[in-house]
Enzyme design. Structure first.
Site, mmCIF file in Angstrom:
data_model
loop_
_atom_site.group_PDB
_atom_site.id
_atom_site.type_symbol
_atom_site.label_atom_id
_atom_site.label_comp_id
_atom_site.label_asym_id
_atom_site.label_seq_id
_atom_site.Cartn_x
_atom_site.Cartn_y
_atom_site.Cartn_z
ATOM 1 N N LYS A 129 49.069 37.649 46.680
ATOM 2 C CA LYS A 129 48.177 36.769 47.448
ATOM 3 C C LYS A 129 48.887 36.064 48.598
ATOM 4 C CE LYS A 129 44.305 36.534 44.374
ATOM 5 N NZ LYS A 129 43.564 35.875 43.311
ATOM 6 N N ARG A 142 46.970 39.023 36.033
ATOM 7 C CA ARG A 142 46.271 40.157 36.657
ATOM 8 C C ARG A 142 47.083 40.610 37.860
ATOM 9 N NH1 ARG A 142 43.005 40.741 40.973
ATOM 10 N NH2 ARG A 142 41.212 42.130 40.836
HETATM 11 N N1 PMM Z 1 41.281 37.757 42.621
HETATM 12 C C1 PMM Z 1 40.814 38.848 43.244
HETATM 13 C C2 PMM Z 1 39.902 39.693 42.588
HETATM 14 N N2 PMM Z 1 39.491 39.435 41.329
HETATM 15 N N3 PMM Z 1 39.586 38.078 39.411
HETATM 16 C C3 PMM Z 1 40.047 36.989 38.790
HETATM 17 N N4 PMM Z 1 39.661 36.718 37.520
HETATM 18 N N5 PMM Z 1 40.902 36.123 39.389
HETATM 19 C C4 PMM Z 1 41.325 36.315 40.664
HETATM 20 O O1 PMM Z 1 42.076 35.463 41.191
HETATM 21 C C5 PMM Z 1 40.867 37.471 41.359
HETATM 22 C C6 PMM Z 1 39.974 38.340 40.681
HETATM 23 C C7 PMM Z 1 41.297 39.115 44.630
HETATM 24 O O2 PMM Z 1 41.323 40.419 45.043
HETATM 25 P P1 PMM Z 1 42.401 41.542 44.582
HETATM 26 O O3 PMM Z 1 41.702 42.418 43.590
HETATM 27 O O4 PMM Z 1 42.758 42.299 45.799
HETATM 28 O O5 PMM Z 1 43.553 40.839 43.947
#
Ligand code: PMM
Length: 287
Positions: A225, A265
């Site tokens: 990020k 994640r």
């Molecule tokens: N960030 C992204 C996508 N999904 N889900 C959760 N639970 N928490 C997050 O911070 C989050 C998410 C941002 O996009 P990416 O898939 O490119 O990381």
């Protein structure tokens, strides 16, 4: 050391003896760090299986980019992207979560084998989401969210980010439980980068213990990020590209695991799988 505060159990999911690793498969042309790389079903399923081989405990499949400024994908297209990938991974025995803000996508993904619904809006984007998840009876990620990606940066205004995110998450959890989702099935997430600037994200990572006060397992999603780009920026202030932020991501994974996160994640799994194992070993030695 207070590292065992946190973690906890999510009803309906396997229990891991350490911080779990959630690998990301974005079936999108435009996600900020891996958009377009796994955009067809076959390569997306193959990539998910590679993440499992590298140590992912579960795989999060999403069909809508939430990068700052992104506009929404339509429902049919999201279904077309997500459901076959969920089915392909689940049929191989993978524990699959679906990253969606739409009830219809959540329902069809669960029918295809997903066991966790990860809604970055915590049920706010689609009023049908909470009743749908309550009826299906799967676990639900409640992420801190203040509005759609298109203009979320303008909502990154806080007096005390840790206090406000904690309070807003508590209110959202209460609403979700009122809506019929069992508290035992809720996972909480501070939503790093969503209506937050780099300083806000760093404060939240520094105070994950405050979120443990909410009494539910915590998911931390720092992978690649912007705040990591800011931390790593060279003297000219230019952040490294997203794909050069994986070592920094693994550092956050170790910190989050040590602070008692239930799961992290990440896009690149191998280094984070090592990080959470080191954190577990350190915890064991501290007892
Ligand atoms: N960030 C992204 C996508 N999904 N889900 C959760 N639970 N928490 C997050 O911070 C989050 C998410 C941002 O996009 P990416 O898939 O490119 O990381």
């Amino acid at each position: 050391m207070s590292t065992l505060r946190g973690r906890g159990r999510v009803e309906g999911l396997p229990q891991w003896d350490r911080c779990a690793v959630m690998g990301v498969v974005n079936v999108t042309p435009d996600s900020f760090s891996d958009g377009g790389r796994w955009f067809d079903t076959t390569s997306a399923v193959k990539h998910g299986l590679e993440l499992v081989a590298e140590g992912a405990d579960l795989v999060d499949v999403g069909g809508e980019s939430t990068r700052p400024g992104a506009s929404r994908v339509d429902e049919d297209e999201e279904l077309r992207r997500v459901v076959p990938v969920v089915r392909g991974l689940a049929s191989e025995g993978v524990t699959v979560s679906v990253d969606t803000m739409r009830a219809s996508v959540a329902e069809q993904a669960v029918a295809a084998g997903a066991v966790l619904v990860n809604d970055v809006s915590g049920g706010l984007a689609d009023p049908a989401m909470v009743p749908a998840v309550a009826a299906i009876g799967v676990p639900f990620v409640v992420m801190h969210w203040r509005g759609f990606s298109q203009d979320m940066n303008s909502r990154a205004v806080y007096g005390d980010v840790v206090t406000e995110v904690t309070a807003e998450l508590r209110a959202r959890m209460d609403a979700v439980v009122d809506g019929g989702i069992a508290a035992e099935r809720i996972v909480i997430d501070p939503g790093l980068g969503f209506a937050k600037d780099a300083g806000h994200d760093l404060s939240l990572v520094a105070h994950l213990d405050a979120l443990h006060g909410l009494g539910r397992p915590l998911l931390v999603a720092a992978s690649r990020k912007r705040f990591l780009g800011r931390v790593l920026a060279g003297e000219n202030g230019a952040p490294p590209p997203a794909r050069e932020r994986d070592a920094a991501t693994a550092a956050v994974s170790a910190l989050a695991a040590h602070a008692g996160a239930w799961a992290v994640r990440v896009h690149e799994v191998r280094a984070t799988a090592d990080a959470v194992r080191v954190a577990r070993a350190v915890e064991g030695a501290a007892r």
